[in-house]
Design a protein around this motif. Sequence first.
Motif, PDB file in Angstrom:
ATOM      1  N   ALA A 126       0.822  -1.216   0.000  1.00  0.00           N
ATOM      2  CA  ALA A 126       0.000   0.000   0.000  1.00  0.00           C
ATOM      3  C   ALA A 126       0.852   1.261   0.000  1.00  0.00           C
ATOM      4  O   ALA A 126       0.485   2.270  -0.629  1.00  0.00           O
ATOM      5  CB  ALA A 126      -0.932  -0.002   1.214  1.00  0.00           C
ATOM      6  N   VAL A 127       1.970   1.235   0.693  1.00  0.00           N
ATOM      7  CA  VAL A 127       2.777   2.448   0.870  1.00  0.00           C
ATOM      8  C   VAL A 127       3.287   3.005  -0.461  1.00  0.00           C
ATOM      9  O   VAL A 127       3.099   4.197  -0.752  1.00  0.00           O
ATOM     10  CB  VAL A 127       3.922   2.188   1.861  1.00  0.00           C
ATOM     11  CG1 VAL A 127       4.897   3.356   1.871  1.00  0.00           C
ATOM     12  CG2 VAL A 127       3.359   1.953   3.267  1.00  0.00           C
ATOM     13  N   PRO A 128       3.943   2.210  -1.323  1.00  0.00           N
ATOM     14  CA  PRO A 128       4.398   2.793  -2.600  1.00  0.00           C
ATOM     15  C   PRO A 128       3.247   3.197  -3.518  1.00  0.00           C
ATOM     16  O   PRO A 128       3.374   4.165  -4.273  1.00  0.00           O
ATOM     17  CB  PRO A 128       5.246   1.674  -3.224  1.00  0.00           C
ATOM     18  CG  PRO A 128       4.838   0.422  -2.518  1.00  0.00           C
ATOM     19  CD  PRO A 128       4.424   0.828  -1.147  1.00  0.00           C
ATOM     20  N   LEU A 129       2.125   2.471  -3.455  1.00  0.00           N
ATOM     21  CA  LEU A 129       0.971   2.858  -4.272  1.00  0.00           C
ATOM     22  C   LEU A 129       0.441   4.227  -3.845  1.00  0.00           C
ATOM     23  O   LEU A 129       0.148   5.092  -4.690  1.00  0.00           O
ATOM     24  CB  LEU A 129      -0.136   1.810  -4.146  1.00  0.00           C
ATOM     25  CG  LEU A 129       0.111   0.466  -4.837  1.00  0.00           C
ATOM     26  CD1 LEU A 129      -0.977  -0.536  -4.463  1.00  0.00           C
ATOM     27  CD2 LEU A 129       0.167   0.634  -6.351  1.00  0.00           C
ATOM     28  N   LEU A 130       0.320   4.432  -2.547  1.00  0.00           N
ATOM     29  CA  LEU A 130      -0.145   5.728  -2.046  1.00  0.00           C
ATOM     30  C   LEU A 130       0.844   6.839  -2.368  1.00  0.00           C
ATOM     31  O   LEU A 130       0.452   7.956  -2.750  1.00  0.00           O
ATOM     32  CB  LEU A 130      -0.357   5.647  -0.535  1.00  0.00           C
ATOM     33  CG  LEU A 130      -1.783   5.440  -0.030  1.00  0.00           C
ATOM     34  CD1 LEU A 130      -1.795   5.252   1.477  1.00  0.00           C
ATOM     35  CD2 LEU A 130      -2.680   6.609  -0.425  1.00  0.00           C
TER      36      LEU A 130
END
Length: 480
Positions: free
Chosen positions: A155-159
Motif C-alpha cells: 500500500a505504501v508505494p501505491l499511495l
Amino acid sequence: MTAVRTARGTARTADRWASWLVAACCAVGYVTFAVTQWRLLESPSWDLGIFTQLARAYAGFEAPVVTIKGEGFNLLGDHFHPLLVLLAPVYWIHPSGASLLIAQAVLFAVSAVPVTTVARELLGPVRGTLVGVAYALSWGLQGAVAAQFHEVAFAVPLLAASLAAYLRRRWWTCVLWAAPLVFVKEDLGLTVAALGLVLWWRAGQRRIGRLTVAWGVGWTVLAIGVVLPLLHPDGTWDYYGRLAAGEEAADGPGDSAGGVLATVAAAFVPAEKYVTLLLLVGAAGIIGVRSPLIWLWVPTLAWRFLGNVEYYWGWTWHYSAVLMPVAVAALLDAVSGRTGTGHLGRRLVPARRWASAGTAAAVLTTAIMTVTGPMNRLVEPATYAGSPRADVVDEMIDIVAGRTVEADIYLMAYLVPRSQVYWVGNEGNPPPDRLVLDATRRTWTDDVADAADLAEERHPGQDYELVLDEAGYQVAARVR
C-alpha cells in the motif's frame, strides 16, 4: 528557449538521481535491520509466519490456505489482500520468511522516489531532499519494518505514487495508482474513497472524484459483506468485535445505541491516541494540517481509535505506515497551494514562506523518533553478532523437515518453508508429527514439564517423546 528546456531537463535528471539515492540509502538501512532481526531469531508476532505460509501457497499455485490460522483456513477469509499474490516470485527466488522482510524493506524504500522527486520539484533541491529523507525514515515506516512483514508493504508505494501525481495535478494517474489499494486490505477502500472526495470537493474533479468514491466504497462493501464471510470458516468477518469497546464487545457491528455511544466515547481515550496524532502532525510538518489531504487519515485512524485492541492506538507496529505518504503529501500540498477550488471552500493560499518551517518540523520529528525508535539498534555492535542459538535452530529445522509441526510463534516463519506448520495456541489442530517450543519464552503452564507433555495434553491418546532439548529449544516427536 532551447536553453530553458535544457535546464529543465537537467533539473529533472538531478531530481531522479537524488530521489533514487535517498531510496537506495533507505533500502540499505531497512534491509540491514530486517536481516539482522531475522538472524537474531526475533519474532514480534506470528504474522510473518502467516504471510510466509501464504507466499508458499501462492508460489505453488495454490489457494492461500494458512494452517497457522487453523486447519483449512483460507487467509482471504481473514483480510482481503489478493494483491499479495505478487509475493509468489519473491518466494520462488528464495523460499524464506527473510525474503518477505527484504521485499517489504525495498517497497518502503522505493516509495521514497516519487515523494522525493515531487518534493524537490515543489520545494527546491535542498528542502525537497530533506523532506524526502524525513519521509523515507519516518516513524511509521520504521515501526512497520520492526514489526516484520504485513500487507501494507504494497500500500505504501501505491499511495506515495498516487499522491505525487495528485500534487502534479495528474488526476487520472493519481486515481490509477490508488485504485489497487482496494486489493491490499479491505479498509483501504475507504482511504481510496476519501481521496475521491478530496478530488471531487477540493480539486474540482467531480467525475473522477465520484468514480473514485464509488470504486473505494464498492470494494470495501463487497469485501466485508461478501468475500470475507464467504471464505471464512465461520461465515463471518472476524473484526466486527474489535470495533466495539470493552470486554462486552458484540459479535456484530453493534447491539444497541448504548453500545455505539460507548464505542464512540472510547475513541477519545487513552492519551496514547493523542500522542499518535501529535506525531502525525509532526510528520506533516505541522502546516500540513491545512491540506484537505489529511482527510485520508480518517478511515485508518477511525478503525484504530474505535477499536478495542491497544496495539491499534499507538505509534509502534505497522498501523501508521499508510499514513506516512499522506502526511508528507499534505505538507507539500499546504506549502505549495496545489489543491484547487472546490465546493467546500476557497482556494488554499500558498504558504511558501512556511516551507522551511514545515520542512524543519518534519525532519525534527523523524530525527527524534529515529534516535528513540527501533532503527537506533543499527549502531549497536551486538546487533550484528547473530543469535548463539542459530545452529540449534538449523538442526531443529532438519529434524522437523517434511513433517507436520505445532509450534509457538517464535520459530513459525523459520519452519514454514520445509514443514506444514500449525500454531500451538489453536484448538482443533490435527495431531502433529512434531511439537516445537522455545522454552526460554515459556508460554504454557507450569503444570506441563516439557514439549512432550504439552503435546500429549493437547492431543489425548497420542504419545510423544522429547527428541531435542538444547539451547532452550525443545522438540517432541510423536511415537508411532
